[in-house]
Structure formats: C-alpha cells, structure tokens
Design an enzyme around this catalytic site. Structure first.
Site, PDB file in Angstrom:
ATOM      1  N   SER A   1      14.737   9.165  -2.568  1.00  0.00           N
ATOM      2  CA  SER A   1      14.086   9.249  -1.270  1.00  0.00           C
ATOM      3  C   SER A   1      14.831  10.200  -0.334  1.00  0.00           C
ATOM      4  O   SER A   1      14.946  11.382  -0.626  1.00  0.00           O
ATOM      5  CB  SER A   1      13.962   7.837  -0.680  1.00  0.00           C
ATOM      6  OG  SER A   1      13.054   7.804   0.379  1.00  0.00           O
TER       7      SER A   1
ATOM      8  N   ASP B   1       3.969   7.651  -6.752  1.00  0.00           N
ATOM      9  CA  ASP B   1       4.483   7.644  -5.379  1.00  0.00           C
ATOM     10  C   ASP B   1       3.674   8.598  -4.507  1.00  0.00           C
ATOM     11  O   ASP B   1       3.314   9.694  -4.946  1.00  0.00           O
ATOM     12  CB  ASP B   1       5.957   8.064  -5.393  1.00  0.00           C
ATOM     13  CG  ASP B   1       6.594   8.063  -4.016  1.00  0.00           C
ATOM     14  OD1 ASP B   1       6.144   7.293  -3.147  1.00  0.00           O
ATOM     15  OD2 ASP B   1       7.561   8.823  -3.819  1.00  0.00           O
TER      16      ASP B   1
ATOM     17  N   HIS C   1       7.649   5.068  -6.133  1.00  0.00           N
ATOM     18  CA  HIS C   1       8.798   5.655  -5.440  1.00  0.00           C
ATOM     19  C   HIS C   1      10.115   5.225  -6.081  1.00  0.00           C
ATOM     20  O   HIS C   1      11.065   6.001  -6.122  1.00  0.00           O
ATOM     21  CB  HIS C   1       8.746   5.201  -3.978  1.00  0.00           C
ATOM     22  CG  HIS C   1       9.708   5.886  -3.075  1.00  0.00           C
ATOM     23  ND1 HIS C   1       9.648   7.228  -2.783  1.00  0.00           N
ATOM     24  CD2 HIS C   1      10.769   5.407  -2.369  1.00  0.00           C
ATOM     25  CE1 HIS C   1      10.610   7.548  -1.934  1.00  0.00           C
ATOM     26  NE2 HIS C   1      11.304   6.464  -1.673  1.00  0.00           N
TER      27      HIS C   1
END
Length: 543
Positions: free
Chosen positions: A266, A458, A520
């Site tokens: 991330s 994601d 994700h």
C-alpha cells in the site's frame, strides 16, 4: 490504505503553514501547543500570489469554509515509559557512532555511517508461551527511541521457523499512512491470527516459515509507537528506519551477516523506495540489503491514477462496479487531476501537492467508495467501514489491547488502534501523498532487485496501475522490461505443482507480478500463493 473524507480539509492549512512544535507537560507527556489561525493567514498571503489560479482558489476556499475549525489542538498518545532496567538490552546509538576504524587506505573512518547518537534501541525477549504466538520461535520486541525528538517506534521480531542461522531477515511495513504493521502480522503474513473468540490460531503460510521477520509500527504514533512530536513525510520516516535496523543488527550480529530484504504494501509504495535509497546511501553499514518487495503499492500517482476508471469499470478482469455515466464522469475529471499531479511533481510543494490529492481523490476515488463496495477487493461489499471493511481487525485490536499482551511485549502506550487517521491526515496535508517517490527506484535498481506484486482484485492500488508505472519507469533497463511479456506464474514447490497463481514479467533487476484472486492484501486472500512467490524471490529466482 486509508483515504480521507472532506471533513479533514480543516487541517490542511495548519499542516501546510507550520510544523508542530511540542511542549513538555509536567507529567512528562508531550502536548502540542494550540496553533494560531493567523499563521495560516500570513502564510497563505505570502504564497498565494505565486500559485496557479486553480490552486490559489483551492486555498482561498479552505480559509473561507473551514475558518471555524482553526486553531486545532493535537495531543500525543498517553504513555508511561518503562525504565531501562526493565529491558533485556539497551543499545546506544552514541556508542556505535563513536567507533572508528582504519580503512584499507590507512585513513580513519567511522565503522558505521549515519546520524545515530540520538537513538537508542530497547529490547525485550518475548516469552512465546505467555502469548501463544508461534511457541518455540525466538522473539524480541521493544522500541527505537529518538531521544532528541521524543519519538518511540515499536517493533516485534520473529525468528525463522526453519533455519534462523542461515535464513534471510525481512522487514515488513504496512501502509496507510498510519496503519500498524501488526495488521500484517495478524491478518496477513505473520505466524498467527486471532479468531472472533480472541484465540490465537497458527498460520501455516507465515512468511517466517523460511525467513526471520521484523514487524515495525511506523511512523511514530502508529500502533504501539508514540511520540510527543510528529512525522508527516516519508523522507523523515526513512531516517528512523535506518537507525532501527542499524541498532538491531548491532545488538544481534548473528542476523547482520544474513541477507536482508525490505517489504511492505500500500503506502509502502512510497516508503520503500525512500527507505531503500536511505540504506543504500551509506557506504559503511551493517545492513546487508539484498532486495525490496512492494505489494499493491502507491508509488507513481501520475501513472497509476488513470487506471482507477478502467479497474472500476470492468477492464481489470472483474465485472464493473460503476455505471457508464459515472465512468464517463471519471474520464472527464482525469485531465484536471493529471495536470495537478504534474504540477506537484514539478514543485513537490505542499501548496500544490495537497490540491492534487484532494481533487483527484474526490473525483477519481470517491465514486467507487460511494458504492459501498470494498475498495480493497472489487468482489465484495464493505462489511464494516470502521474496520477498513475487514471485521477480523476488531478481534485483533481487542486481543492487542489486553493488559497481559501489552505487558508481555513491553508496550508503553495505554491502547492500540490499527490505523491512526491523524497520521493519514498529516501526510496528506504535507503533500506527501502525490510526491514522485518512484524517481528513486532507478537508483535502487542499480544496486538491488525490486519486486512489484499486486493482487488483481484490489481497486485502491490496483494491478493495472502497478503494471503501468513499472512499464513506464525510466531506467537503463526500461525498454527490455516494457517489451517483456507476462508469463504464467505457477506453483512449483508442493502438491499443487503446476497450478496457475498469477502472471510475471521480469528483466534485469525489475520484476512485476499479478496475483490471481487476491485483493489489496495478497497474503490474506492467497496465503499459499504469497508464500510460494515470497520464498522463490528470497531464493533468487527472477533476479
């Protein structure tokens, strides 16, 4: 990754106007002084005339619409520092900095580079039997202290389950910015998870199966970390990480000689290029950095933001989440978004990078978020926004807030939270969000291999955007990498040999992977596949 609502606009002017200074209260706890709204007025007047019309209008709107919120008060976490006598080891950075050696040229130099005199590392040997997390595996926890800035970063180290004397060491970083790496530990790739009854459940696919792993809560005021001051940009955080690793490997030289890898997901797409570049900038170091891994990262917004519309509108391998009208609206907003990001890239100033983040996130990301779908997985609805759409985090948070757990780990704050929205806000409103940290990747590639992997379900840091920026990156191997074709990525090491788990392309020191059926957090959705490619990467495949 945690995105902000417009309610946080009120703090933009404060963050851009002046860094927070900290006063010490009588009880020893840092407390931020009240900020004066006049600082905002004076600073705005000074800079506004030099800004482009659209950006100048943005700041004028900030001043008008959110004046009632000024000034604000920001308070540090409540904490009680344990005396050094309660720790098993205390490593002084000043002692390391004072050691000089004679080089091959006969000249004296410091044994280890870097500003270290202000740092200490406190170490506690964790008793696994008290917590039930990976019994039989050696563990350490503690704090890195920056005594000058009153910063204290919490870490938790797990030795390899396999061959700790020879297996590599890996640093894991969650993103946010402002989310604890203990989320990665207990929800994704660590040795255990916590069930709804607060019971510890072993993870057979833990990344410490064949590597020792350090989970670090950074920047300060994230997870169990705390401070009387703040860190609000990635570069400042990098200095702390370099100090942590240097002092840790000094205390445990048995790990210093082994390969070291830095990994995360991330917003770690921002962190890792900076942190790797910081480590590699030091000639004399005890950090044996061999590679970097970034999962579903935000690294090059200018190249990644155009891929949000395709991912949300059915062009990323999954059904469309948005209707055609909304998709067209996103297309219409993209030109202005990219123009703002380009201006941010040119100046790297908060005065232009903040408007870029606010406009682009509102025009490009908000339409998806308003659907109620999980921004971290286009296949599912968001079950609980307060827990980032993953209710499992509630049990993890409750378990970590138990007094017995905090005592066993030597924790010094009164409570744990998985994500700190204040850190997220501060990074955003200091302009860090849209800065071009991808520009550091070519210099990193000159020295070590880099893996970019992405779960293909994601939305928020989607695989289309990660493929796009890796293909577009300007570096000596750019042409060969861009021309390389995606090939099947298959399991090779167990009973599922031959099973397709994704696609991979690689050239020189650069590798990209698309992982099928993962959102994700790849290790959460595809634990077997994640351990497969992780072990093979550490073993030297693809580089």
């Amino acid at each position: 990754m945690k995105f902000l609502t417009t309610g946080l606009l009120a703090t933009a002017a404060l963050a851009a106007a002046q860094e927070q200074h900290v006063l010490q209260a009588e009880d020893g706890h840092g407390q931020a002084p009240q900020r004066d709204a006049s600082i905002f007025d004076e600073t705005l007047q000074k800079f506004q005339s030099s800004l482009e019309d659209g950006i100048s209008h943005f700041w004028s709107e900030m001043k008008t619409n959110f004046k009632d919120y000024l000034p604000l008060i920001s308070l540090p976490k409540k904490h009680t520092r344990r005396p050094d006598s309660e720790w098993d080891h205390v490593v002084r950075g000043a002692d390391i900095e004072s050691v000089w050696v004679q080089g091959a040229d006969g000249e004296k130099r410091r044994e280890i580079d870097g500003k270290l005199h202000n740092y200490d590392l406190r170490v506690k040997a964790v008793d696994p039997s008290k917590l039930g997390v990976d019994p039989g595996v050696k563990q350490y926890s503690g704090y890195l202290d920056d005594n000058d800035a009153d910063k204290h970063l919490f870490y938790w180290f797990f030795e390899s389950r396999n061959d700790p004397k020879n297996d590599p060491v890996v640093l894991w970083l969650n993103g946010g910015p402002g989310c604890s790496s203990l989320t990665g530990l207990f929800l994704e790739l660590g040795p255990a998870t916590i069930d709804k009854n607060l019971k510890v459940v072993s993870n057979p696919y833990s990344w410490n199966s064949n590597a020792s792993v350090i989970f670090l809560d950074q920047p300060v005021n994230v997870g169990f970390s705390y401070s009387g001051s703040s860190v609000s940009d990635t570069v400042a955080a990098g200095k702390d990480v370099y100090a942590l690793l240097t002092l840790f490997f000094k205390q445990f030289p048995e790990y210093a000689s082994q390969d070291f890898h830095i990994s995360g997901e991330s917003y770690a797409g921002h962190y890792i290029p900076v942190f790797a570049a910081e480590i590699l900038s030091h000639k004399n170091t005890n950090i044996n950095l061999k590679s970097a891994l970034i999962g579903n990262g935000l690294t090059d917004p200018l190249t990644q933001y155009p891929q949000y519309r395709p991912m949300a509108c059915g062009e990323g391998g999954y059904p469309a989440v948005l209707d055609q009208g909304t998709c067209r609206s996103m297309d219409n907003s993209l030109e202005r978004c990219l123009s703002l990001i380009e201006t941010c890239y040119s100046s790297e100033s908060a005065w232009v990078c903040v408007p870029a983040a606010m406009y682009c996130n509102s025009a490009i990301l908000a339409p998806y978020q308003q659907t109620g779908m999980n921004p971290y997985d286009v296949r599912t609805k968001c079950e609980d926004m307060a827990s980032l759409c993953y209710p499992q985090l509630n049990a993890i948070t409750k378990w970590l807030n138990q007094e017995s757990v905090m005592q066993a780990l030597g924790v010094e704050v009164q409570s744990y939270e998985s994500c700190n929205s204040g850190i997220n806000r501060d990074f955003l409103f200091h302009g860090d969000w849209m800065k071009p940290y991808h520009r550091l990747v070519p210099s990193v590639l000159e020295k070590i291999p880099v893996l970019i992997y992405a779960g293909d379900a994601d939305f928020i840091c989607n695989w289309l955007g990660n493929l796009a920026w890796t293909d577009a990156l300007e570096w000596p191997g750019h042409k060969k990498f861009a021309e390389a074709k995606l090939e099947d990525l298959k399991i090779v090491n167990n009973k599922d040999k031959g099973k397709k788990i994704g696609q991979v392309k690689s050239s020189g020191n650069f590798t990209f992977m698309r992982i099928f059926g993962a959102g994700h957090m790849v290790p959460l959705n595809q634990p077997e596949a994640s351990l497969e490619f992780f072990n093979r990467w550490l073993g030297g495949e693809w580089h």
